[in-house]
Design an enzyme around this catalytic site. Structure first.
Site, PDB file in Angstrom:
ATOM      1  N   GLY A   1      42.057  43.126  33.886  1.00 41.01           N
ATOM      2  CA  GLY A   1      42.649  43.578  35.134  1.00 41.01           C
ATOM      3  C   GLY A   1      41.649  44.390  35.931  1.00 41.01           C
ATOM      4  N   CYS A   2      41.922  44.557  37.220  1.00 41.72           N
ATOM      5  CA  CYS A   2      40.962  45.259  38.074  1.00 41.72           C
ATOM      6  C   CYS A   2      40.857  46.729  37.702  1.00 41.72           C
ATOM      7  CB  CYS A   2      41.327  45.090  39.547  1.00 41.72           C
ATOM      8  SG  CYS A   2      43.024  45.502  39.959  1.00 41.72           S
ATOM      9  N   TYR A   3      41.997  47.413  37.579  1.00 45.07           N
ATOM     10  CA  TYR A   3      41.927  48.831  37.202  1.00 45.07           C
ATOM     11  C   TYR A   3      41.289  49.011  35.822  1.00 45.07           C
ATOM     12  CZ  TYR A   3      44.992  50.105  41.147  1.00 45.07           C
ATOM     13  OH  TYR A   3      45.521  50.318  42.393  1.00 45.07           O
TER      14      TYR A   3
END
Lengths: 330, 330, 330, 330
Positions: B144-146
């Site tokens: 995921g990006c985070y």
């Protein structure tokens, strides 16, 4: 009886201009003068059209209104405030010069104080927490923008001595960086960007710690500010590790008790956004209790130029002159 | 010898489109197909002009390229990935469906898994931390990006077991909310605003905790995401309370040792901003040790659609096919 | 044989930095030096991180590369260009100093020319319209950003002598106002705003008129520029009153004939937006014939820093050195 | 005597919400109801926090206030307006349904009219040009946003019959595209972009032509609208070719004569920007006479949701009910 006269000194800056805009239309004050240095001779509504205040900016000299809002940078404010006080003028000072009560702390963060003879005489002008003292004062130190949001968000917990540890993450629009044209305020630097600043330490840290202490909760604060690509607005998140287990009901009661009757505090459930308080004196507060960690996360949104500066100054003036606190602010 | 063929499934979304854009110009892969549902029949460069990929979007059916980048939402991805794997296609999956290794955790956060027979077979595709496993894998779960930004920022401390407690504050541009037209993605909602979302818990929390644990540092994470008014970019701040006293020299060594030779990690002193990594596979990292509290504050900036999704997928493909890790990405 | 060396003079400005960024990765040129005044001694990738050019900015003195891109303001450019030419350096000049061919017109709009001995020797560097002349030149005057978009949009009509009258309305992102921190480039001035500027007359007007004349269509142009709140991008609309009745088929043929084979012109139907050409050398053009008035409205979108300056300079360099025109630009 | 009651129908849209916000605080009207369809049951200040109107949105049925502001889309408005009029309710309609006076023109641009029995009964509600007719009317058709700015900018010339030809270029913030979540209003579409729309013809064209004709100046208008990346604000430029030679003095006199005493028109020299009229009922106008071409260029800036819709509706209500025109609007 004539309305008290108020001068806004430093009305060419963002906060000063908004203070002038509010006071010009205020039913109980008369805006008697607006001053500026570089822009003297121009009309305020030419420099800041949105104010629609058709007054000419003057150089400051021996203004003696009933009250003054001083919107100078720290350091420059102190001697002018001293002069005004000596002439009996009641003052709301927007700078940091009279916020701190410990002289060493002031000098460490801001350099040597320029009016030491009246240092420490200011009342900290956060009406929701300090209403009576403001009402009886002739020198009110208007809080910084981040401290305003942080303290309003934390006060219910601090008054109960519940803050064991707190990390404060503050996101501010670009007007917080001032009206000066700099690399930071250049559109190309701020647009489509988000970045921290003053990561080695921001001057609002001691101010927040002082006032949490005044509420009875001494704590060392971690505070980091960020610039976000918008003009006005500040969202301050406080991640609190409580001193003991608390549950949502208890927290809820603390916030409701303190703020249930406050005209400018809007308690919300769920996310709050800065757009909802833009151009207003409101502070929106929301909190979340995380059962996994026991933490309490408090979100507080204000307009940094309004509740974080100019409109809060008028709220303080209202109190100082016995006017209804909300007058001219809705 | 012909280049391996790669299909991008779900190329009408932001991440899929960028993956296609990179692969179309990649010297060692051949972009053999791009698929979409609603947009099938249109050309990709009409739907996403910036890609300049003149291929027609097809409906997905029995594509059997050498590899596939699957850019579907979680839930929709799992059965397609299972199908592709059954046909021998090597997969980088951008969804959450193969990131978590604990089935209960997955089901709690995402609902029942749609391809349980291959659940847990994905290798977590964060190349900087997991390079060898990715290189040997046929099914890579793109982070995921985070988590990408958070884990890259925290890994040097986590590998040393130094994270006692951590609060993660993530600020993301609006593309993170997807291509769907919703109240959240409406210009008028996001413009001039900043607000938290998913404050009750964001799905990236267990992913971050799992991978910190895999690095040897079990810790319960507080994570809150925020929407900021910009298109692409993510700044993730981790406020770490260390398990023991550390000083700046020690921290410095940990970061330098882990990242000194990394081609996509840019260690910086002072503030980092998301604009500096826009449209790239770079992650910029900066940290600050606060002597007053002993805390370590780590800032990590990525482009959520690139290093947080599409370009990291290509970085993984490079590893899986024995290509230089940076190929096509500079 | 070694690649020709190219220096970028004035690489701290936006356009110079992008020229350096492109040339640093160009397969057929060697970026031999980047210069700046105030920023000398700093690395270019510290001043402009997105370039990722790890070269140190030097003060300009006696650089003698094979070619130079001069990214100075008008007035400052002319003497340096003269010096470089005297040393045999081939030059692409981004300023206005060698665009105009009439000395009086130059002096009227820009003040007295600073290198009159070589005034008028520049070839107007709009490759799509002037390819052969550029290829044979040692001094190319790179067009202004507005003229680039306006002329590319108007050329098919101008070559047919069809422009009876034209009003040009140009909307530019803030980078067009330069890197200097001024009241105009302050975030608070530009954000959420749109306003015209230079309404008494913009210096690009005579440049547009000169080149329309060179295409065989003398016409007096009305041109008004506007600042819009975005970083890079320029949309130029030309409202043309034709000299005689034309219909859509005829116009279509004119555009297709001139641009059908152009690698950097994208003819589109319907609206074009600047985001679609951001960070590229492309110019997107769309036109509409209004049967009610007989007018032809042409829309041309470019990135003002790329096709409007830096990447067009490289396109010119490619031509001057016999390289494929698109090399390094896709 | 009690204040007249006013209902706002369609208060969940942007313009309706602002109309409600103004009327809720208006000293001479009582906001008696706010209606919505999808949002019925919610409070207006939950749907639109900035209004701070704590009323519950109801479904519309048989409301019979003294007056109604109808903020429905065209087509939907007509039958409701007919119903209200039949019950004796005085109406300001924000849609296009009663602006045009030629039935064929209406049907061509908007489809068949839904309340033909009262078609053409509306008074065109541009107070500065039509004050007396508005004051005596029971059905006021509030002008479109572009026509408001275009007509205010052109009226001084039109009344003198000076417009020989006019090209209108209108730049609008994204709120002009409405509250619906669409591809157009998605943040990622609008952010960092500028593009024309409705290039084949915008419905405000016949409205502008009709009213110019009513001022005595029949002319065929070329009008092209553009979306710019900001929330509220509209800048409309009119490029006028006069019917005969005029000089700056004559133009100056025309504008001063018509607008010298107007409370909501701000005549300025030099550039005007939309930020200066944000959230107000003001229209800022500036003009430039180009001696090279003889053209007159007029710039008019409004807030599309205020003077272009909601606050102008209240200005009309003030006139209809004999109140001071500026009441509640400063």
């Amino acid at each position: 009886m004539a309305n008290p006269t108020v001068a806004v000194l430093g009305a060419a800056g963002y906060a000063g201009a908004i203070a002038a805009q509010i006071l010009y239309r205020h039913p109980s004050f008369e805006l008697s003068a607006v001053t500026a240095r570089a822009e003297a001779g121009q009309r305020l509504d030419d420099v800041h059209p949105k104010t629609r205040v058709p007054l000419e900016l003057e150089l400051y000299k021996d203004h003696t209104p009933d009250a003054a809002v001083v919107a100078y940078p720290h350091g420059a404010a102190a001697p002018v405030v001293a002069e005004l006080r000596a002439r009996g003028v009641r003052v709301v000072d927007l700078s940091a010069d009279f916020r701190l009560r410990d002289r060493t702390t002031y000098d460490d963060w801001y350099g040597e104080h320029k009016a030491p003879e009246i240092f420490g005489q200011g009342v900290y002008g956060l009406p929701e927490l300090n209403r009576d003292a403001v009402a009886g004062s002739d020198l009110v130190a208007n809080p910084g923008c981040y401290p305003t949001a942080a303290l309003l968000g934390l006060a219910p917990l601090a008054k109960a001595g519940l803050i064991g540890d707190v990390i404060i993450d503050g996101k501010s629009g670009v007007s917080g960086a001032g009206r000066g044209a700099t690399a930071t305020t250049h559109f190309i630097s701020a647009d489509e960007n988000v970045s921290p600043y003053k990561i080695e330490g921001h001057r609002h840290t001691p101010e927040i710690e002082q006032e949490l202490g005044a509420l009875g909760n001494d704590v060392t604060v971690t505070f980091t500010p960020y610039l976000v690509p918008l003009a006005q607005g500040e969202l301050v998140t406080s991640y609190v590790t409580p001193t003991r287990d608390v549950d949502a009901d208890e927290i809820s009661e603390l916030f409701d008790d303190l703020y249930g009757a406050e005209p400018f505090i809007e308690l919300r459930r769920g996310p709050v956004g800065v757009i909802d308080v833009r151009d207003t004196n409101y502070c929106r507060i929301s909190w979340h209790h995380d059962p996994r960690t026991g933490r309490v996360i408090v979100f507080a949104a204000i307009d940094n130029l309004w509740k974080g500066a100019a409109s809060q100054a008028v709220q303080n003036l209202n109190l100082m002159f016995g006017r209804p606190e909300t007058e001219g602010l809705r």
